[in-house]
Design a protein around this motif. Sequence first.
Motif, mmCIF file in Angstrom:
data_model
loop_
_atom_site.group_PDB
_atom_site.id
_atom_site.type_symbol
_atom_site.label_atom_id
_atom_site.label_comp_id
_atom_site.label_asym_id
_atom_site.label_seq_id
_atom_site.Cartn_x
_atom_site.Cartn_y
_atom_site.Cartn_z
ATOM 1 N N VAL A 159 0.871 -1.176 0.000
ATOM 2 C CA VAL A 159 0.000 0.000 0.000
ATOM 3 C C VAL A 159 0.908 1.226 0.000
ATOM 4 C CG1 VAL A 159 -1.814 1.272 1.201
ATOM 5 C CG2 VAL A 159 -1.757 -1.214 1.364
ATOM 6 N N GLY A 187 -2.990 -5.292 1.279
ATOM 7 C CA GLY A 187 -3.552 -4.837 2.536
ATOM 8 C C GLY A 187 -2.481 -4.207 3.399
ATOM 9 N N ALA A 188 -2.893 -3.415 4.374
ATOM 10 C CA ALA A 188 -1.943 -2.709 5.232
ATOM 11 C C ALA A 188 -1.173 -3.679 6.126
ATOM 12 C CB ALA A 188 -2.696 -1.703 6.100
ATOM 13 N N GLY A 193 -1.098 -7.452 6.012
ATOM 14 C CA GLY A 193 -2.096 -7.800 4.998
ATOM 15 C C GLY A 193 -3.198 -8.687 5.541
ATOM 16 N N PHE A 250 -7.002 -7.694 4.916
ATOM 17 C CA PHE A 250 -7.426 -8.028 3.555
ATOM 18 C C PHE A 250 -7.707 -9.524 3.476
ATOM 19 C CE2 PHE A 250 -5.671 -8.076 -1.136
ATOM 20 C CZ PHE A 250 -6.775 -8.809 -1.542
ATOM 21 N N ASN A 256 -1.866 2.929 -7.570
ATOM 22 C CA ASN A 256 -2.208 1.619 -7.017
ATOM 23 C C ASN A 256 -2.245 0.499 -8.040
ATOM 24 O OD1 ASN A 256 -2.663 2.328 -4.200
ATOM 25 N ND2 ASN A 256 -4.496 3.399 -4.896
ATOM 26 N N ARG A 259 -7.034 -2.067 3.946
ATOM 27 C CA ARG A 259 -5.946 -1.181 3.541
ATOM 28 C C ARG A 259 -5.624 -0.070 4.549
ATOM 29 N NH1 ARG A 259 -4.357 -1.278 -1.563
ATOM 30 N NH2 ARG A 259 -4.223 0.976 -1.858
#
Length: 339
Positions: free
Chosen positions: A33, A38-39, A42, A45, A94, A239
């Motif tokens: 990210v 995902g943040a 992840g 996510f 992105n 995210r």
Amino acid sequence: MDIKTIKETAKGKMAGKCRVCPICNGKVCAGEVPGMGGAGTGEAFAENVKALARVKLNMRTIHSALEPDTSVKMFNQQFKTPIMGAPITGAVINAGDALNELQMVSAIVEGSNSAGSIGWIGDPANPSLYEDGLESIRLAGQGVAIIKPRLDLKEIKELFKLAENAGAIALGVDLDGAGLITMALKGQPVGPKTKKELTELIQSTKLPFIVKGIMTAEEAIKCVEVGAKAIVVSNHGGRVLDHTPGAADVLPQIAKAVKGKITILADGGVRSGADVLKLLALGADGVLLGRPLIVGAYGGGTEGVKTIIEKYTSELKAAMILTGCKSIKDIGPEVLWHR
């Protein structure tokens, strides 16, 4: 246009940003990210996908649900499907520079509309790109606009007004973006909102108001109390905050608290029409698609997005036949299998 071609084309155009994995579960792109991941680890996510995978369906075949009706009424309009295009921004950063912002968001909004649904637009960190979203609504004739929760309420109201003038049929804020550092770096700090602030925003527009990013029953009740017309059960695609549960895990408790009092939408980890059926059975009234439609946009533009929504809708219809549901309203908890 077929799904295989869409994915193969997208994989080439999104090289370095998305692998277009056979199963889009966030494992390979964890932590990417900006990007499609995902943040942090992840896990948030991945948990969206896992949560839906844990839900099982009761197959029922002694009934008369031969031609299920997938249509829904939402925001005072009738749609052929409960599957909508999620508010997505940041095409180049992105997903890659094969498409610019206008091309990507227009593909999602127009493709959604062409499939008998409606596309949503988001509010990028770069303010000039918001105009691309508005233009996509103008081109499609309608859409839904979701604005970042800026600290300056006056700025949010101004963006609401632009959406109203562009032809939005509903609008709102994505509170799941309350911690986005990218917004602050662009001189647009964001943050959570109080009930008083939400009430002020709701009273600033005549359009149905949506609060996106609700993950607890307590906050869903607050949205009802302030007069919002809809919520989106969402962790922002995993995210923004690592280690949250999946949307499918928290949806039943939220539905128990506010079902019938407010429109409940959900997103996160939807990869088939059966997944859509699961979210509807867990309490959602409609479902948003994110990453699959980005792949559709990069792999086939407007037609690619339309193809994916129609494929998921066809799969939803087949799943409704095999679970005994004649209409979307017939999809309830009895569809779900419990150990």
